[in-house]
Each structure stands twice: as structure tokens, then as C-alpha cells.
Design an enzyme around this catalytic site. Structure first.
Site, short mmCIF file in Angstrom:
data_model
loop_
_atom_site.label_atom_id
_atom_site.label_comp_id
_atom_site.label_asym_id
_atom_site.label_seq_id
_atom_site.Cartn_x
_atom_site.Cartn_y
_atom_site.Cartn_z
N CYS A 120 76.61 49.67 17.68
CA CYS A 120 75.27 49.52 17.11
C CYS A 120 74.29 48.85 18.08
CB CYS A 120 75.35 48.74 15.80
SG CYS A 120 76.30 49.62 14.56
N HIS A 261 68.17 46.70 13.85
CA HIS A 261 69.26 47.64 13.56
C HIS A 261 69.43 47.71 12.04
CE1 HIS A 261 72.97 49.73 13.46
NE2 HIS A 261 73.69 48.69 13.08
N ASN A 291 73.19 53.72 7.95
CA ASN A 291 73.44 53.16 9.28
C ASN A 291 73.85 54.30 10.21
OD1 ASN A 291 74.32 51.86 11.56
ND2 ASN A 291 75.68 50.42 10.50
N1 COA Z 1 81.31 50.68 -4.39
C1 COA Z 1 81.63 49.83 -5.35
N2 COA Z 1 82.34 48.72 -5.12
C2 COA Z 1 82.73 48.48 -3.87
C3 COA Z 1 82.42 49.35 -2.81
C4 COA Z 1 81.69 50.49 -3.11
N3 COA Z 1 81.34 51.39 -2.17
N4 COA Z 1 82.93 48.85 -1.68
C5 COA Z 1 83.53 47.70 -2.01
N5 COA Z 1 83.43 47.49 -3.32
C6 COA Z 1 83.94 46.37 -4.11
C7 COA Z 1 85.04 45.63 -3.38
O1 COA Z 1 86.29 46.26 -3.57
C8 COA Z 1 84.98 44.27 -4.04
O2 COA Z 1 85.64 44.33 -5.28
P1 COA Z 1 86.56 43.11 -5.76
O3 COA Z 1 85.64 41.94 -5.83
O4 COA Z 1 87.06 43.60 -7.05
O5 COA Z 1 87.59 42.99 -4.70
C9 COA Z 1 83.50 44.09 -4.31
O6 COA Z 1 82.91 45.41 -4.30
C10 COA Z 1 82.79 43.23 -3.29
O7 COA Z 1 83.15 43.71 -2.01
P2 COA Z 1 82.65 43.01 -0.72
O8 COA Z 1 83.31 43.64 0.48
O9 COA Z 1 82.74 41.52 -0.88
O10 COA Z 1 81.13 43.42 -0.76
P3 COA Z 1 80.00 42.93 0.19
O11 COA Z 1 78.93 42.29 -0.58
O12 COA Z 1 80.54 42.20 1.38
O13 COA Z 1 79.39 44.31 0.71
C11 COA Z 1 79.42 45.65 2.68
C12 COA Z 1 80.20 45.19 1.45
C13 COA Z 1 80.30 46.58 3.50
C14 COA Z 1 78.20 46.39 2.22
C15 COA Z 1 79.03 44.42 3.49
O14 COA Z 1 80.16 43.61 3.70
C16 COA Z 1 78.43 44.74 4.81
O15 COA Z 1 77.34 45.24 4.90
N6 COA Z 1 79.11 44.39 5.91
C17 COA Z 1 78.58 44.48 7.23
C18 COA Z 1 78.35 45.88 7.62
C19 COA Z 1 77.83 45.90 9.01
O16 COA Z 1 76.89 45.23 9.37
N7 COA Z 1 78.48 46.65 9.84
C20 COA Z 1 78.11 46.62 11.19
C21 COA Z 1 78.08 47.92 11.66
S1 COA Z 1 76.92 47.79 12.83
#
Ligand code: COA
Length: 338
Positions: A120, A261, A291
């Protein structure tokens, strides 16, 4: 690390281009594939839809359109380029480089061409290379492309990742500016290899060449520990944003547009708030395109230009954080426009 940029010629972006596949995939479409829902995706990421390329469409297929738009805008012919840098984690193939494939598709003569792998952060890294080459006099015109066909490495059965990414390309033509004109003001790049375990694709390289086993184990797909990446990205984006502003000697009030980004709207908003950048100065395209990895910043610059959000002389701030971990920031003066 702060870039020591030294004296030399100024470089600026004289053409921008973007390209997204036509196929829009909404959150409701994804509800039919994995256990997710529109409200969760919007609340946690800010994404409403993204574009998916059809099978067989490659990164350079997208990039060539974006490059042509940038060249047309600048009034530069492809064979006038001195070089092409393609920032991508989804090259058409391992080798030859997508830079070389793109050179041929563009009809860019025999200019040098290579790929740059910084996930990224790819566009900021590549912009830094182009700026350095122009600054030193080694090149006059460099096409910097950020492109990814993320659908080629996304596991469509993994709801943790498949909702986040989209396919797209952004192109920025860097040219030596006339004497007295100012382009790039500051650049900052950094990496922390200890973050590699949180976002990676395990197989397909020399560590784990493709085999029936790697395919069976689904090791040719992106793996992400979302929460760990989120925590690092929130802090990292905010820090590099503050650092590069400081390095440029520019205040948040002086910035016309923040082009971050687009990984997660919450990360973007946190970085903007920390840097005291007003919400109306923040460029958001993640809602429409998700993204697109290396393509987010150059395509957003193009969209901002097309939407009339940038005028000649404006100060632009672009920052990023991604796999590696890698991060980067740039402050530049917009030279396009009347
Ligand atoms: N739909 C519904 N629920 C989902 C899901 C989806 N697509 N993906 C995960 N969940 C659930 C999880 O299983 C978890 O359930 P649980 O509490 O029963 O275990 C819950 O939602 C919370 O998951 P969590 O991973 O804590 O969510 P989050 O708030 O961290 O959001 C992301 C997840 C991926 C959106 C977030 O972590 C993120 O943006 N990460 C960074 C991404 C990034 O910057 N990447 C870099 C690439 S450059």
C-alpha cells in the site's frame, strides 16, 4: 526515515490518470458469498462498493488506460518517457516485470522500466524514486503507476479480507519542472519488517514455490490479522502524516487536500484528526472503490483533479501505511491547472 533530497531539478506531477474495471460489487453482493452485512462493512471500513476485474484482466491491462490518460493530460507521447515504475503486489507475472509489459503496451520506446514492491506504500515509494531521479538529472519524465488486481490474490471465502479490497490503477506523470517552479516539498519513507507476519501471502515466492500442496492449503491468498494491522496502521498513518508536514515546514491550515491511502475510513479520520486537518480537506474514495492497494493515492489524486478539488499552487499531502510494514508521506505543490 526522512529523505535527504538535496539540491537539483524540481519534479512535479504534470498528468494524472485512473482506471477501474466496470464491474461494481456492492456489500449486498458480498452478503451472498460470505457471512457479512452491508451495515457492518460500512461501519467498520467505510466501504460501500468496489470494482472487480473480470478473470484474465491483468494489472497492466488496467494500468495502460490510466497511463494514457496521464500522458494525454500532459501532452506527452509515450516514447518521450525516460522511465516507468510500476508499484504493485499483483504483477502480471513474476517476470518479466509489469514495467516492461506496460512499456510495450504503451509503445514507450526503450525507456527503462521496473516494478517496485511496497504494497500500500508503493506509490509514495515510487514517487520518491522518480523525484530523486529527476532531481539528480538522471531522468526528465517518469511514469509512476500504482496498480493492483487484488481479486487475483483474495480468498473470496474469507470475510476478513474479501470485503476490503478492489481492483484499480492510478498513474502520475512526474516531469522536471521549469526553473523557479516548486514541486515536491518533502518525502518520508519507512519500514518495519517485524510487521510482516500480520499481512502477507505465504506462497508463490522462493520461500514456498507453488505446488499442489500450497494450492490445497490456500496459501496463494492474502492473510491478514486485521486488528494488529489496524492498530499499527492507525498509529503509523498519524505519525507519518505529522512527520512529513513537519519536514515540509507546512501547517495543516496550509494544506489544500489530504489524499491518504484508502484502507479504512476510521484510519483516515484518525490521521486527519491527529494532524488537525479539517474533514472537508480529506479525500475519500474508499466508499466507491475499497482498498485498491498501490492504486489508492494516484487514482484519488486523479479523481480530486477531475472533481475540481485541486487548483494550481495548492499544497497536497499524501500519506500511507501498509504491508511490510511500510509507510510513507509526501507534501507536494500541485502544478496542474491554469
Ligand atoms: N462481516 C461481518 N463480521 C465480520 C466480518 C465481516 N466481513 N469480518 C470480521 N467480522 C467479525 C469478526 O469475526 C469479529 O467477530 P467476533 O467478535 O464474534 O469474533 C467481529 O466482526 C469484529 O472483528 P474485528 O476483526 O475485531 O473487526 P475490526 O473492527 O478490527 O475490523 C477490519 C476488521 C479488517 C475492517 C479492520 O481490522 C481493519 O481495517 N484492519 C486494517 C486493514 C488495513 O489497514 N489493512 C492494510 C492494508 S493496507
Amino acid at each position: 526515515m526522512t529523505q535527504t533530497r538535496g539540491q537539483g531539478f524540481e519534479s512535479g506531477i504534470t498528468g494524472v490518470g485512473k482506471y477501474f474495471p466496470d464491474r461494481a460489487v456492492t456489500n449486498h453482493d458480498l452478503e451472498k458469498i460470505v457471512d457479512t452485512n452491508h451495515d457492518w462493512i460500512v461501519e467498520r471500513t467505510g466501504i460501500h462498493e468496489r470494482r472487480f476485474a473480470d478473470p484474465g484482466v491483468t494489472s497492466t491491462d488496467l494500468a495502460v488506460h490510466a497511463c494514457r490518460q496521464a500522458l494525454d493530460m500532459a501532452g506527452v507521447k509515450a516514447d518521450e518517457l525516460d522511465g516507468i515504475i510500476v508499484a504493485t503486489v499483483t504483477p502480471d507475472m513474476m517476470f518479466p516485470s509489469s514495467g516492461c509489459v506496460l512499456q510495450q503496451k504503451l509503445g514507450a520506446g526503450r525507456c527503462w522500466a521496473f516494478d517496485l514492491s511496497a504494497a500500500c506504500s508503493g506509490w509514495v515509494y515510487a514517487a520518491s524514486v522518480a523525484d530523486s531521479m529527476i532531481r539528480s538529472g538522471a531522468a526528465r519524465r517518469v511514469m509512476v503507476v500504482g496498480v493492483d488486481v487484488m481479486t487475483s490474490i483474495i480468498d473470496m471465502t474469507d470475510r476478513n479480507t474479501c470485503i476490503l479490497f478492489g481492483d484499480g490503477a492510478g498513474a502520475t506523470l512526474f516531469e522536471r519542472l521549469p526553473e523557479g517552479e516548486e514541486g515536491m516539498l518533502a518525502l518520508e519513507l519507512g519500514a518495519d519488517g517485524s510487521g510482516g507476519e500480520f499481512l502477507y501471502m505465504a506462497a508463490g515466492g522462493s520461500a514456498k514455490p507453488a505446488s499442489a500442496e500450497t494450492v490445497a492449503n490456500r496459501e496463494h491468498y492474502v492473510v491478514q490479522d486485521g486488528q494488529s494491522v489496524f492498530r499499527a496502521a492507525v498509529q503509523g498513518m498519524a505519525q507519518v502524516t505529522l512527520n512529513v508536514l513537519d519536514q515540509a515546514g507546512v501547517t495543516a491550515e496550509e494544506v489544500a487536500l489530504f489524499v491518504p491511502h484508502q484502507a479504512n475510513l476510521r484510519i483516515i479520520n484518525y490521521a486527519a484528526k491527529k494532524a488537525k486537518l479539517a474533514p472537508e480537506k480529506v479525500m475519500v474514495t474508499i466508499d466507491r472503490f475499497g482498498n485498491t492497494t498501490a492504486a489508492t493515492i494516484p487514482s484519488s489524486l486523479c479523481i480530486a483533479h477531475e472533481e475540481g478539488r485541486l487548483a494550481k499552487g495548492d499544497l497536497v499531502l499524501a500519506t500511507t501505511f501498509g504491508a511490510g510494514f511500510t509507510w510513507g508521506g509526501a507534501v507536494l505543490r500541485w502544478v496542474l491547472g491554469d
